[in-house]
Write a protein that holds these residues in place. Structure first.
Motif, PDB file in Angstrom:
ATOM      1  N   LYS A 163       0.831  -1.211   0.000  1.00  0.00           N
ATOM      2  CA  LYS A 163       0.000   0.000   0.000  1.00  0.00           C
ATOM      3  C   LYS A 163       0.863   1.257   0.000  1.00  0.00           C
ATOM      4  N   LEU A 164       1.961   1.223   0.749  1.00  0.00           N
ATOM      5  CA  LEU A 164       2.864   2.378   0.798  1.00  0.00           C
ATOM      6  C   LEU A 164       3.509   2.626  -0.563  1.00  0.00           C
ATOM      7  N   ARG A 165       3.973   1.559  -1.208  1.00  0.00           N
ATOM      8  CA  ARG A 165       4.571   1.702  -2.533  1.00  0.00           C
ATOM      9  C   ARG A 165       3.531   2.174  -3.548  1.00  0.00           C
ATOM     10  N   LEU A 166       2.317   1.689  -3.397  1.00  0.00           N
ATOM     11  CA  LEU A 166       1.257   2.124  -4.301  1.00  0.00           C
ATOM     12  C   LEU A 166       0.959   3.605  -4.124  1.00  0.00           C
ATOM     13  N   GLN A 167       0.962   4.070  -2.895  1.00  0.00           N
ATOM     14  CA  GLN A 167       0.689   5.484  -2.641  1.00  0.00           C
ATOM     15  C   GLN A 167       1.772   6.369  -3.276  1.00  0.00           C
ATOM     16  N   GLU A 168       3.023   5.946  -3.133  1.00  0.00           N
ATOM     17  CA  GLU A 168       4.123   6.720  -3.717  1.00  0.00           C
ATOM     18  C   GLU A 168       4.047   6.691  -5.248  1.00  0.00           C
ATOM     19  N   ALA A 169       3.719   5.531  -5.802  1.00  0.00           N
ATOM     20  CA  ALA A 169       3.634   5.402  -7.255  1.00  0.00           C
ATOM     21  C   ALA A 169       2.467   6.214  -7.809  1.00  0.00           C
ATOM     22  N   LEU A 170       1.363   6.265  -7.080  1.00  0.00           N
ATOM     23  CA  LEU A 170       0.219   7.063  -7.524  1.00  0.00           C
ATOM     24  C   LEU A 170       0.544   8.555  -7.495  1.00  0.00           C
ATOM     25  N   LYS A 171       1.341   8.986  -6.499  1.00  0.00           N
ATOM     26  CA  LYS A 171       1.745  10.396  -6.435  1.00  0.00           C
ATOM     27  C   LYS A 171       2.628  10.745  -7.627  1.00  0.00           C
ATOM     28  N   LEU A 172       3.557   9.812  -7.958  1.00  0.00           N
ATOM     29  CA  LEU A 172       4.426  10.044  -9.105  1.00  0.00           C
ATOM     30  C   LEU A 172       3.605  10.072 -10.396  1.00  0.00           C
ATOM     31  N   GLU A 173       2.618   9.199 -10.487  1.00  0.00           N
ATOM     32  CA  GLU A 173       1.746   9.181 -11.658  1.00  0.00           C
ATOM     33  C   GLU A 173       0.975  10.491 -11.772  1.00  0.00           C
ATOM     34  N   HIS A 174       0.490  10.995 -10.626  1.00  0.00           N
ATOM     35  CA  HIS A 174      -0.270  12.251 -10.633  1.00  0.00           C
ATOM     36  C   HIS A 174       0.608  13.415 -11.071  1.00  0.00           C
ATOM     37  N   ASP A 175       1.864  13.491 -10.530  1.00  0.00           N
ATOM     38  CA  ASP A 175       2.775  14.579 -10.879  1.00  0.00           C
ATOM     39  C   ASP A 175       3.137  14.520 -12.370  1.00  0.00           C
ATOM     40  N   THR A 176       3.370  13.327 -12.871  1.00  0.00           N
ATOM     41  CA  THR A 176       3.714  13.175 -14.287  1.00  0.00           C
ATOM     42  C   THR A 176       2.553  13.592 -15.173  1.00  0.00           C
TER      43      THR A 176
END
Length: 286
Positions: A163-176
């Protein structure tokens, strides 16, 4: 050494004797089995009916150690059967072995060879009781499918980390995505990164959902076929009772007719045999 061949005329006479015996007793040999079949068919209406309810459950999941064969073994375990004994109408004072013997005759659990579905069939004296027993077995089995002890702890840690990795990956996806939407100069590497993020995050979300479901265990969403309410009884099979009764009676009567005819022939052909038969009859109490 002389070898005597049987005369074809004797064989013909034996066959004629057989036909004569059948002809003389045709009423007994025909109406006897018919009456027995009708009686057996009527008995089928007196025998208590048995109804069967069936259900199917999708047990196996990717990465889960809880398999369909394990579920089948657990469904027929003493712990599960003891819990559903009151629903089956069994006395609480029965021992675990007595409960198993009684319920194992009323419950059938199998695993599909191709689909790996857990198939459960329960029997009772009424459609509602059969369905209720099937549902009780499912409700009792489901909690046992949840991971326990160390397995549950490890799975929960893995879920939290994912879940933590998913949260970080979703933030990176949002910024991109925000950078692409702003109209800034986007390189080919950024576009490729965004596509890979979408694919990876989708797979990670699925993995999180799978782990959450593994922790929760089986539930009603895993039921492929809910316990059915049977409309027709599976026992007794009146037609089979009638056919079996008629066939058994026909065989018994045929045997009786030939034995009786053999005794008559022996009595008529030999005085010595007649004397033996008379002694047998006199020795009998009837």
């Amino acid at each position: 050494m002389e070898i005597q061949n049987q005369n074809p005329q004797d064989e013909e006479l034996d066959l004629l004797d057989l036909l004569v015996t059948l002809a003389e007793n045709w009423k007994l040999l025909i109406f006897g089995p018919l009456i027995a079949g009708v009686v057996a068919f009527g008995i089928g209406f007196v025998i208590p009916k048995t109804f069967e309810s069936s259900s199917s459950v999708q047990v196996e999941r990717p990465g889960s150690s809880f398999s369909a064969p394990m579920a089948a073994s657990l469904a027929m375990s003493a712990d599960v059967l003891h819990q559903i004994a009151p629903v089956a109408g069994l006395d609480d004072g029965l021992t675990a072995e007595e409960i198993y013997k009684k319920l194992s005759k009323r419950i059938t659990v199998s695993v599909g060879k191709q689909d790996k579905l857990l198939n459960i069939a329960t029997q009772a004296k009424s459609p509602e009781a059969a369905q209720k027993l099937n549902q009780a077995l499912l409700d009792t089995l489901f909690p046992f499918s949840k991971p326990r002890g160390l397995e549950k702890k490890q799975l929960q840690m893995q879920l939290d980390s994912e879940k933590l990795r998913l949260q970080e990956a979703l933030k990176l996806e949002h910024d991109t995505a925000a950078n692409i939407a702003s109209g800034k100069s986007i390189s080919e590497a950024t576009s490729r990164l965004y596509g890979e993020l979408l694919s990876a995050n989708s797979a990670r979300q699925k993995a999180v959902l799978d782990m959450e479901r593994r922790i929760e265990g089986l539930d009603k969403d895993d039921i492929i076929q809910a316990p059915t309410l049977p409309e027709q009884s599976i026992k007794p099979k009146k037609s089979l009772l009638a056919i079996g009764g008629a066939a058994a009676t026909a065989f018994a009567l045929l045997l009786f007719v030939f034995i009786r005819q053999a005794l008559r022939t022996a009595k008529e052909s030999s005085p010595e045999q007649a004397e033996k038969l008379a002694r047998i009859r006199s020795a009998m109490p009837w």
